[in-house]
Design an enzyme around this catalytic site. Sequence first.
Site, short mmCIF file in Angstrom:
data_model
loop_
_atom_site.label_atom_id
_atom_site.label_comp_id
_atom_site.label_asym_id
_atom_site.label_seq_id
_atom_site.Cartn_x
_atom_site.Cartn_y
_atom_site.Cartn_z
N CYS A 1 -0.26 4.04 2.55
CA CYS A 1 -0.25 3.86 4.01
C CYS A 1 0.03 2.42 4.36
CB CYS A 1 -1.54 4.38 4.63
SG CYS A 1 -3.04 3.94 3.72
N SER A 2 -0.98 1.65 4.74
CA SER A 2 -0.71 0.33 5.29
C SER A 2 -1.85 -0.66 5.07
CB SER A 2 -0.46 0.46 6.79
OG SER A 2 -1.62 1.03 7.39
N CYS A 3 -2.71 -0.41 4.07
CA CYS A 3 -3.92 -1.23 3.94
C CYS A 3 -3.60 -2.67 3.57
CB CYS A 3 -4.83 -0.63 2.87
SG CYS A 3 -5.25 1.09 3.20
N CYS B 1 0.89 -1.16 0.00
CA CYS B 1 0.00 0.00 0.00
C CYS B 1 0.93 1.21 0.00
CB CYS B 1 -0.92 0.01 1.21
SG CYS B 1 -1.99 1.47 1.21
#
Length: 195
Positions: free
Chosen positions: A106-108, A103
């Site tokens: 971010c961090s999905c 991602c």
Amino acid sequence: MNAKTPPIASIEQRLAAIHTVLDEHTMEPEKFVDTFHDLASEQWVPANGARLVARAWTDPLFKQRLLDNGTAAIQEMGLSMPPHHRHFVVLENTADIHNVICCTLCSCTAFTIIGLPPDWYKDLEYRARVVRESRTVLKEMGLELAEHVQIRVWDTTADTRYMVLPERPAGTEELSAEQLAALVNKDALIGVARL
Ligand code: FE
């Protein structure tokens, strides 16, 4: 200048104020933390993705359904995703194609299926470099791919979540679905490892 420092409430006073507001909205922070902890450690685990993989390895029709419409297929296995994860896309590794997910924003992740993202997945370095020099990054993480293997990097979007379907390891013909699932880990579901 004779500006007075504005009074600052103590931590205890501020905490009490927050509790009062939460109470007014009938929100229970302790319960939320317990619930979230249970979800994160017991229910949103890569064992869910591993079950999908093991079934896909042993049931060609399920595998096809999983690849065609992951969101629908996982429901057959009693799994689900939050509503904003509208599309669950499963990416099949082959001898010549290796998929890896990230991602960049971010961090999905598909956290209900493959678990919460590891720290390195959220790291700016991984997010920035895996898309530009994926072969090098994978090698640094211990996965050296042959030159002929094409690498496909998939960047998570607001409403699409991915999972890599690893190749079934050789010599596993006799294993049960449960034993097969035990071979699959989060790294393989993200695509930074092969089995
Ligand atoms: Fe993200």
